[in-house]
Design a protein around this motif. Structure first.
Motif, PDB file in Angstrom:
ATOM      1  N   ILE A 219       0.844  -1.188   0.000  1.00 61.22           N
ATOM      2  CA  ILE A 219       0.000   0.000   0.000  1.00 61.22           C
ATOM      3  C   ILE A 219       0.893   1.257   0.000  1.00 61.22           C
ATOM      4  O   ILE A 219       1.864   1.325   0.754  1.00 61.22           O
ATOM      5  N   HIS A 220       0.540   2.217  -0.839  1.00 57.40           N
ATOM      6  CA  HIS A 220       1.358   3.439  -0.947  1.00 57.40           C
ATOM      7  C   HIS A 220       1.265   4.246   0.347  1.00 57.40           C
ATOM      8  O   HIS A 220       0.178   4.473   0.876  1.00 57.40           O
ATOM      9  N   VAL A 221       2.418   4.706   0.822  1.00 54.92           N
ATOM     10  CA  VAL A 221       2.476   5.403   2.108  1.00 54.92           C
ATOM     11  C   VAL A 221       1.622   6.681   2.110  1.00 54.92           C
ATOM     12  O   VAL A 221       1.079   7.062   3.154  1.00 54.92           O
ATOM     13  N   ALA A 222       1.441   7.318   0.952  1.00 51.75           N
ATOM     14  CA  ALA A 222       0.618   8.540   0.922  1.00 51.75           C
ATOM     15  C   ALA A 222      -0.871   8.192   1.036  1.00 51.75           C
ATOM     16  O   ALA A 222      -1.641   8.921   1.689  1.00 51.75           O
ATOM     17  N   ASP A 223      -1.282   7.079   0.442  1.00 52.94           N
ATOM     18  CA  ASP A 223      -2.671   6.618   0.620  1.00 52.94           C
ATOM     19  C   ASP A 223      -2.927   6.306   2.091  1.00 52.94           C
ATOM     20  O   ASP A 223      -3.970   6.644   2.657  1.00 52.94           O
ATOM     21  N   LEU A 224      -1.935   5.668   2.696  1.00 50.34           N
ATOM     22  CA  LEU A 224      -2.035   5.298   4.111  1.00 50.34           C
ATOM     23  C   LEU A 224      -2.163   6.560   4.972  1.00 50.34           C
ATOM     24  O   LEU A 224      -2.981   6.630   5.897  1.00 50.34           O
ATOM     25  N   ALA A 225      -1.350   7.557   4.650  1.00 54.54           N
ATOM     26  CA  ALA A 225      -1.348   8.801   5.435  1.00 54.54           C
ATOM     27  C   ALA A 225      -2.726   9.459   5.390  1.00 54.54           C
ATOM     28  O   ALA A 225      -3.242   9.929   6.417  1.00 54.54           O
ATOM     29  N   GLU A 226      -3.321   9.469   4.211  1.00 51.24           N
ATOM     30  CA  GLU A 226      -4.643  10.105   4.086  1.00 51.24           C
ATOM     31  C   GLU A 226      -5.664   9.434   5.014  1.00 51.24           C
ATOM     32  O   GLU A 226      -6.512  10.101   5.602  1.00 51.24           O
ATOM     33  N   ALA A 227      -5.548   8.130   5.164  1.00 54.93           N
ATOM     34  CA  ALA A 227      -6.485   7.407   6.036  1.00 54.93           C
ATOM     35  C   ALA A 227      -6.363   7.861   7.488  1.00 54.93           C
ATOM     36  O   ALA A 227      -7.349   7.855   8.237  1.00 54.93           O
ATOM     37  N   HIS A 228      -5.154   8.256   7.916  1.00 53.51           N
ATOM     38  CA  HIS A 228      -4.971   8.700   9.308  1.00 53.51           C
ATOM     39  C   HIS A 228      -5.733   9.991   9.588  1.00 53.51           C
ATOM     40  O   HIS A 228      -6.320  10.148  10.659  1.00 53.51           O
ATOM     41  N   LEU A 229      -5.717  10.900   8.625  1.00 56.81           N
ATOM     42  CA  LEU A 229      -6.427  12.167   8.836  1.00 56.81           C
ATOM     43  C   LEU A 229      -7.937  11.914   8.870  1.00 56.81           C
ATOM     44  O   LEU A 229      -8.663  12.477   9.696  1.00 56.81           O
ATOM     45  N   LEU A 230      -8.388  11.021   7.995  1.00 55.68           N
ATOM     46  CA  LEU A 230      -9.815  10.679   7.982  1.00 55.68           C
ATOM     47  C   LEU A 230     -10.205   9.983   9.286  1.00 55.68           C
ATOM     48  O   LEU A 230     -11.269  10.250   9.857  1.00 55.68           O
ATOM     49  N   ALA A 231      -9.336   9.100   9.773  1.00 57.56           N
ATOM     50  CA  ALA A 231      -9.646   8.349  10.999  1.00 57.56           C
ATOM     51  C   ALA A 231      -9.734   9.299  12.190  1.00 57.56           C
ATOM     52  O   ALA A 231     -10.618   9.153  13.044  1.00 57.56           O
ATOM     53  N   MET A 232      -8.831  10.263  12.268  1.00 57.28           N
ATOM     54  CA  MET A 232      -8.843  11.190  13.401  1.00 57.28           C
ATOM     55  C   MET A 232     -10.188  11.926  13.457  1.00 57.28           C
ATOM     56  O   MET A 232     -10.705  12.206  14.533  1.00 57.28           O
ATOM     57  N   ASP A 233     -10.763  12.207  12.285  1.00 55.99           N
ATOM     58  CA  ASP A 233     -12.055  12.898  12.258  1.00 55.99           C
ATOM     59  C   ASP A 233     -13.227  11.951  12.488  1.00 55.99           C
ATOM     60  O   ASP A 233     -14.298  12.371  12.917  1.00 55.99           O
ATOM     61  N   ALA A 234     -13.046  10.662  12.167  1.00 57.11           N
ATOM     62  CA  ALA A 234     -14.187   9.730  12.202  1.00 57.11           C
ATOM     63  C   ALA A 234     -14.436   9.133  13.587  1.00 57.11           C
ATOM     64  O   ALA A 234     -15.545   8.683  13.871  1.00 57.11           O
ATOM     65  N   ILE A 235     -13.409   9.104  14.436  1.00 54.01           N
ATOM     66  CA  ILE A 235     -13.557   8.382  15.712  1.00 54.01           C
ATOM     67  C   ILE A 235     -14.462   9.133  16.692  1.00 54.01           C
ATOM     68  O   ILE A 235     -14.522  10.356  16.684  1.00 54.01           O
ATOM     69  N   THR A 236     -15.163   8.350  17.504  1.00 56.74           N
ATOM     70  CA  THR A 236     -16.095   8.934  18.476  1.00 56.74           C
ATOM     71  C   THR A 236     -15.781   8.395  19.875  1.00 56.74           C
ATOM     72  O   THR A 236     -15.304   7.257  20.013  1.00 56.74           O
ATOM     73  N   PRO A 237     -16.044   9.185  20.920  1.00 57.10           N
ATOM     74  CA  PRO A 237     -15.702   8.753  22.277  1.00 57.10           C
ATOM     75  C   PRO A 237     -16.330   7.398  22.622  1.00 57.10           C
ATOM     76  O   PRO A 237     -17.509   7.170  22.349  1.00 57.10           O
ATOM     77  N   GLY A 238     -15.513   6.523  23.188  1.00 58.61           N
ATOM     78  CA  GLY A 238     -16.023   5.218  23.621  1.00 58.61           C
ATOM     79  C   GLY A 238     -15.950   4.150  22.561  1.00 58.61           C
ATOM     80  O   GLY A 238     -16.140   2.968  22.856  1.00 58.61           O
TER      81      GLY A 238
END
Ligand SMILES: NC(=O)c1ccc[n+]([C@@H]2O[C@H](COP(=O)([O-])OP(=O)(O)OC[C@H]3O[C@@H](n4cnc5c(N)ncnc54)[C@H](O)[C@@H]3O)[C@@H](O)[C@H]2O)c1
Ligand SMILES: O=c1ccn([C@@H]2O[C@H](COP(=O)(O)OP(=O)(O)O[C@H]3O[C@H](CO)[C@@H](O)[C@H](O)[C@H]3O)[C@@H](O)[C@H]2O)c(=O)[nH]1
Length: 321
Positions: A219-238
């Protein structure tokens, strides 16, 4: 604009993610002990603190909006030879980090988990609900951390994602794969193409795969990086979100070597060596959860393109750029 702590941001994946966070306008502090990373890999614009995650109590302050946690040892073969170091660093380090986040009231975490958490898959592509039976201490430490994070979400309302990367490859601008000594397949094969290494050792050609060599999902490291920014916004408490990150295509060691020959135009002599302890035969991802929950899809899935970016980075380093 948010303020993030990036542990392991002087390493390969962490530096690329830090660069993406900065480009998105966030403030980034890198915490890294330079055990396998490099000070010069930390992207310009990020603050740098040299220190260990084990001392997180000193480094995690309430003003952070979240933590992206890359700091770990990550070599499958080494972990088989030195399991204690892996438990101390990967599990011990993360225990300290979680405690520090709890006491500072920092409630968002994105963690680098791994395909190695699954071990030998029962079927492919691997989904997140498949059994987890790691074949190496490395995979076991990462799985243990996933469980620790799950407990922290349930008990204390942490918002967290464990992103299970398959084989990360390629480069992003000045940030690329650089381990010393190198142990990962693509950079090693590129060293042979560059002429700094004589031959690539193929670790085992008697696996139950079409050409007998191990199959991985690159998997390309830049594709992977984009997922981290999306994940930080998607997560919810608990909630503890667990997502595979891969392309869903498997390539054998021999196919990778052949792709390097095509992309670089150089001959790459190979020799067959013994299997490397801890290696599963096939690791290929289903990334359906990442697509569904993060709206993520890789935009650079082509192996030749991934290798070409890694090749540009390897040549630039050789030239001293
Ligand atoms: N590269 C891959 O293919 C891959 C695949 C799956 C998961 N991962 C995970 O992604 C993360 C990053 O991998 P990478 O390839 O960039 O590795 P890397 O070795 O390049 O980066 C790890 C960084 O963490 C730092 N570090 C290690 N222990 C530390 C500690 N206790 N305190 C502070 N800093 C510490 C190192 O100095 C280094 O800069 C790791 O957690 C790894 O397990 C990587
Ligand atoms: O000189 C070499 C080096 C590697 N390999 C093989 O190439 C494949 C890929 O190896 P490598 O690049 O070392 O990656 P993995 O061991 O598959 O592990 C990577 O990918 C995992 C997820 O799949 C992550 O958890 C790890 O952190 C990351 O290092 C494996 O089958 C190896 O046996 C060789 O044949 N010769």
């Amino acid at each position: 604009m948010s303020k993030y702590l990036v542990t392991g941001g002087a390493g390969y994946v962490g530096s690329v993610v830090a660069a993406h966070l900065l480009e998105a306008g966030h403030e980034v502090t890198v915490l890294d002990d330079l055990s396998t990373g490099f000070r010069e890999a930390v992207p310009e614009g990020a603050a740098f603190v040299e220190g260990r995650v084990q001392d997180a109590a000193r480094h995690v302050v309430p003003s952070y909006d979240g933590v992206l946690h890359f700091a770990a040892f990550s070599q499958v073969g080494e972990s088989v030879a030195q399991p204690g170091r892996y438990w101390e660093n990967n599990v011990g380090g993360t225990m300290a980090l979680l405690a520090a986040m709890r006491s500072a009231g920092v409630g968002r975490l994105v963690f680098s988990s791994t395909a190695a958490a699954y071990g030998e898959p029962v079927s492919t592509p691997i989904t997140e609900s498949d059994p987890t039976a790691p074949t190496s201490p490395y995979g076991a430490t990462k799985l243990a951390v996933d469980h620790m994070i799950g407990g922290e979400c349930a008990a204390h309302g942490l918002a967290a994602a464990s992103l299970r990367y398959f084989n990360v490859a390629g480069a992003y601008g000045d940030c690329g794969e650089r381990h010393d000594p190198e142990s990962h397949l693509i950079p090693l094969v590129l060293q042979v193409a560059l002429g700094t290494r004589e031959t690539i050792s193929v670790f085992g050609d008697d696996y139950p795969t079409p050409d007998g060599t191990c199959v991985r999902d690159y998997i390309h490291v830049a594709d992977l990086a984009e997922a981290h920014l999306l994940a930080m916004d998607a997560i919810t408490p608990g909630e503890h979100l667990i997502c595979n990150l891969g392309n869903g295509n498997g390539f054998s060691v021999r196919e990778v070597v052949e792709t390097v020959r095509k992309v670089t135009g150089h001959p790459v002599p190979e020799t067959v060596a013994a299997r490397r302890a801890g290696d599963p035969a096939v690791l290929v991802a289903s990334a359906a959860t990442a697509q569904e929950r993060l709206g993520w899809a890789p935009s650079r899935p082509d192996l030749a393109g991934i290798v070409a970016d890694a090749w540009d980075f390897a040549r630039a380093r050789r030239a001293g750029a």
